[in-house]
Design a protein around this motif. Structure first.
Motif, PDB file in Angstrom:
ATOM      1  N   SER A  47      41.554  40.863  51.785  1.00 37.28           N
ATOM      2  CA  SER A  47      42.560  39.810  51.710  1.00 37.28           C
ATOM      3  C   SER A  47      42.861  39.297  50.495  1.00 37.28           C
ATOM      4  N   SER A  48      43.923  38.418  50.049  1.00 34.33           N
ATOM      5  CA  SER A  48      44.130  37.903  48.931  1.00 34.33           C
ATOM      6  C   SER A  48      42.886  37.007  48.309  1.00 34.33           C
ATOM      7  N   VAL A  49      42.439  36.115  49.248  1.00 33.27           N
ATOM      8  CA  VAL A  49      41.257  35.254  48.885  1.00 33.27           C
ATOM      9  C   VAL A  49      40.178  36.352  48.353  1.00 33.27           C
ATOM     10  N   GLN A  50      39.937  37.142  48.946  1.00 36.30           N
ATOM     11  CA  GLN A  50      38.780  38.429  48.659  1.00 36.30           C
ATOM     12  C   GLN A  50      38.907  38.647  47.158  1.00 36.30           C
ATOM     13  N   ILE A  51      40.177  39.510  47.019  1.00 42.07           N
ATOM     14  CA  ILE A  51      40.559  40.008  45.782  1.00 42.07           C
ATOM     15  C   ILE A  51      40.310  39.163  44.749  1.00 42.07           C
ATOM     16  N   SER A  52      40.952  37.764  44.727  1.00 35.91           N
ATOM     17  CA  SER A  52      40.969  36.726  43.980  1.00 35.91           C
ATOM     18  C   SER A  52      39.479  36.281  43.438  1.00 35.91           C
ATOM     19  N   ARG A  53      38.748  36.293  44.680  1.00 39.66           N
ATOM     20  CA  ARG A  53      37.321  35.699  44.271  1.00 39.66           C
ATOM     21  C   ARG A  53      36.631  36.918  43.603  1.00 39.66           C
ATOM     22  N   TYR A  54      36.899  38.244  43.766  1.00 40.11           N
ATOM     23  CA  TYR A  54      36.369  39.285  42.907  1.00 40.11           C
ATOM     24  C   TYR A  54      37.001  38.934  41.447  1.00 40.11           C
ATOM     25  N   LEU A  55      38.252  38.802  41.451  1.00 39.79           N
ATOM     26  CA  LEU A  55      38.819  38.673  40.100  1.00 39.79           C
ATOM     27  C   LEU A  55      38.431  37.519  39.165  1.00 39.79           C
ATOM     28  N   TRP A  56      37.919  36.430  39.801  1.00 38.69           N
ATOM     29  CA  TRP A  56      37.536  35.361  39.240  1.00 38.69           C
ATOM     30  C   TRP A  56      35.920  35.764  38.948  1.00 38.69           C
ATOM     31  N   PHE A  57      35.116  36.238  39.548  1.00 36.38           N
ATOM     32  CA  PHE A  57      33.733  36.432  39.273  1.00 36.38           C
ATOM     33  C   PHE A  57      33.653  37.526  38.018  1.00 36.38           C
ATOM     34  N   PHE A  58      34.554  38.291  38.138  1.00 44.37           N
ATOM     35  CA  PHE A  58      34.287  39.324  37.165  1.00 44.37           C
ATOM     36  C   PHE A  58      35.004  39.166  35.791  1.00 44.37           C
ATOM     37  N   SER A  59      36.003  38.234  36.014  1.00 41.59           N
ATOM     38  CA  SER A  59      36.667  37.619  34.932  1.00 41.59           C
ATOM     39  C   SER A  59      35.883  36.553  34.084  1.00 41.59           C
ATOM     40  N   LYS A  60      34.943  35.778  34.818  1.00 51.41           N
ATOM     41  CA  LYS A  60      34.095  34.839  34.360  1.00 51.41           C
ATOM     42  C   LYS A  60      32.974  35.582  33.728  1.00 51.41           C
ATOM     43  N   TYR A  61      32.484  36.655  34.373  1.00 51.98           N
ATOM     44  CA  TYR A  61      31.372  37.309  33.855  1.00 51.98           C
ATOM     45  C   TYR A  61      31.658  38.165  32.487  1.00 51.98           C
ATOM     46  N   TYR A  62      32.815  38.662  32.490  1.00 55.11           N
ATOM     47  CA  TYR A  62      33.430  39.262  30.965  1.00 55.11           C
ATOM     48  C   TYR A  62      33.478  38.369  29.931  1.00 55.11           C
ATOM     49  N   SER A  71      41.161  44.420  35.243  1.00 56.48           N
ATOM     50  CA  SER A  71      42.728  44.567  35.129  1.00 56.48           C
ATOM     51  C   SER A  71      42.775  45.361  36.550  1.00 56.48           C
ATOM     52  N   GLN A  72      42.136  46.065  37.042  1.00 59.33           N
ATOM     53  CA  GLN A  72      42.456  46.781  38.688  1.00 59.33           C
ATOM     54  C   GLN A  72      42.422  45.749  39.519  1.00 59.33           C
ATOM     55  N   LEU A  73      41.862  44.700  39.495  1.00 59.99           N
ATOM     56  CA  LEU A  73      41.693  43.773  40.544  1.00 59.99           C
ATOM     57  C   LEU A  73      43.108  42.820  40.422  1.00 59.99           C
ATOM     58  N   TYR A  74      43.439  42.630  39.259  1.00 55.73           N
ATOM     59  CA  TYR A  74      44.713  41.913  39.001  1.00 55.73           C
ATOM     60  C   TYR A  74      46.082  42.703  39.350  1.00 55.73           C
ATOM     61  N   GLU A  75      45.920  43.998  39.054  1.00 60.35           N
ATOM     62  CA  GLU A  75      47.161  44.764  39.273  1.00 60.35           C
ATOM     63  C   GLU A  75      47.048  45.224  40.972  1.00 60.35           C
ATOM     64  N   SER A  76      45.941  45.230  41.443  1.00 64.11           N
ATOM     65  CA  SER A  76      46.102  45.449  42.962  1.00 64.11           C
ATOM     66  C   SER A  76      46.486  44.198  43.692  1.00 64.11           C
ATOM     67  N   LEU A  77      46.156  42.916  43.209  1.00 62.11           N
ATOM     68  CA  LEU A  77      46.644  41.633  43.745  1.00 62.11           C
ATOM     69  C   LEU A  77      48.095  41.569  43.973  1.00 62.11           C
ATOM     70  N   LYS A  78      48.823  42.091  42.556  1.00 61.15           N
ATOM     71  CA  LYS A  78      50.167  41.734  42.442  1.00 61.15           C
ATOM     72  C   LYS A  78      51.020  42.866  43.313  1.00 61.15           C
ATOM     73  N   ASP A  94      57.207  35.850  45.030  1.00 64.54           N
ATOM     74  CA  ASP A  94      56.380  35.078  44.185  1.00 64.54           C
ATOM     75  C   ASP A  94      55.034  34.445  44.729  1.00 64.54           C
ATOM     76  N   GLY A  95      54.926  34.366  46.268  1.00 65.64           N
ATOM     77  CA  GLY A  95      53.697  34.132  46.595  1.00 65.64           C
ATOM     78  C   GLY A  95      52.867  35.176  47.031  1.00 65.64           C
ATOM     79  N   TYR A  96      51.664  34.744  47.801  1.00 67.72           N
ATOM     80  CA  TYR A  96      50.940  35.987  48.069  1.00 67.72           C
ATOM     81  C   TYR A  96      50.444  35.919  49.354  1.00 67.72           C
TER      82      TYR A  96
END
Length: 364
Positions: free
Chosen positions: A42-57, A70-77, A84-86
């Motif tokens: 889901s878009s929530v799931q991918i976005s939460r992973y993106l937030w976590f790993f971005s914050k950790y980075y 970067s892979q999570l971000y591209e996958s989301l789009k 323009d929505g998800y």
């Protein structure tokens, strides 16, 4: 506590959840300590992973983590972005405001580590989509869900009730825009509007947030969500800081909510009932209580050791080397041992760990 949290983040959280990702998609869930192929993302799931790993980075600056982000971000789009929505998920092409708020949350954190201006353009586009399709000026509320033709519908994947509005969507819009404002201050007015909606439409004078209001903006007070309320105290505090509003302006309301959670939801051993009509606790309610009680201790002068009590219960009953169990009943028995699934991501527990590390280090 500090050393334990750092160790759990480095030795369990990061390697565990990174092992579930393949090419920006969450390939596996974990059940009964075993990897199970994921049937849906889901878009929530991918976005939460993106937030976590971005914050950790932002703390680690490891190249391998940046590559995951970067892979999570591209996958989301690539897999979720339409008009323009998800969309909600890989098998549900409707849109939900809750899901889109998490996309904002993840993307704004990703921008912090990349400073890529194209990410800001994505945030701008999504903001415009939310305002155009979800915000109802007549009601002064954000609609929950729209179909793939951008028509508003009564149903919601987040709440089974129809023709109403959930506090859960509002608090995560609040969280998302708090993060967005850090990189795009022009959205402060939107954040302030969301804060006002939360207190004008959902706050109840008895000391809690109604979890739901109907289409006539009448509160459903059939139960209190102690897990969401302690979470919301902290989210409100962060929003106030982003808006340069003194917390003292909301202190009376926030302390009233805090007292309700402590007096009605918290048990002697650190078990937090997730809501008043259920006798169970959940991993997300437990970890939000750790952060929330620490916040109340530091920012609202509620001197106590509740955050330690809840942490110890969570550590001893939820935390494993495969992540946190999902639910525990009032007999302290595990009800659900899934530690990773479409909703069970490194967001709640990862956020708790990184926030608590920051809090505890500031005390040293």
């Amino acid at each position: 506590m500090l050393d334990e949290l750092k160790l759990y983040l480095e030795d369990t959280m990061v390697p565990l959840f990174s092992s579930l990702i393949e090419d920006g998609r969450i390939k596996f869930d974990i059940k009964n300590d075993q990897l199970v192929k994921s049937s849906e993302n889901s878009s929530v799931q991918i976005s939460r992973y993106l937030w976590f790993f971005s914050k950790y980075y932002g703390e680690s600056e490891e190249d391998s983590i940046l590559n995951i982000c970067s892979q999570l971000y591209e996958s989301l789009k690539e897999n979720y972005k339409v008009n323009d929505g998800y969309k909600i998920s890989t098998i549900n092409d409707e849109y939900h405001v809750y899901h889109n708020s998490f996309v904002l949350y993840g993307m704004s954190e990703y921008y912090k580590i990349t400073q890529d201006k194209s990410v800001l353009l994505e945030i701008d586009g999504l903001h415009n989509f939310i305002e155009k399709n979800f915000y109802n000026k007549d009601k002064g509320m954000y609609h929950e869900q729209i179909d793939n033709s951008l028509n508003r519908v009564s149903r919601s994947v987040i709440d089974s009730r129809e023709n109403g509005y959930s506090a859960n969507s509002i608090i995560h819009l609040l969280e998302a825009y708090t993060n967005v404002v850090e990189v795009a201050p022009k959205y402060k007015s939107t954040l302030e509007r969301i804060l006002n909606i939360l207190f004008r439409k959902f706050y109840n004078q008895k000391g809690f947030f109604a979890s739901y209001v109907d289409s006539h903006l009448r509160q459903d007070i059939s139960y209190i969500s102690y897990g969401h309320d302690i979470e919301t105290i902290c989210l409100v505090g962060e929003a106030l800081k982003a808006l340069d509003i003194r917390i003292s302006e909301y202190e009376l309301h926030l302390n009233s909510i805090y007292n309700t959670v402590v007096n009605e939801g918290l048990e002697f051993d650190g078990f937090l009932r997730v809501q008043s009509d259920l006798s169970i606790s959940t991993w997300w309610g437990q970890v939000e209580a750790i952060v929330g009680f620490m916040f109340c201790n530091k920012e609202l002068n509620n001197t106590n050791d509740y955050y330690k009590l809840v942490y110890e219960f969570t550590r001893d009953n939820y935390m494993t080397n495969k992540g946190l169990y999902n639910e525990i009943d009032n007999h302290r028995l595990v009800l659900n041992n899934e530690t990773a699934n479409i909703w069970k991501t490194p967001y709640h527990d990862g956020r708790m760990i990184m926030k608590m590390i920051t809090y505890l280090e500031s005390e040293e």
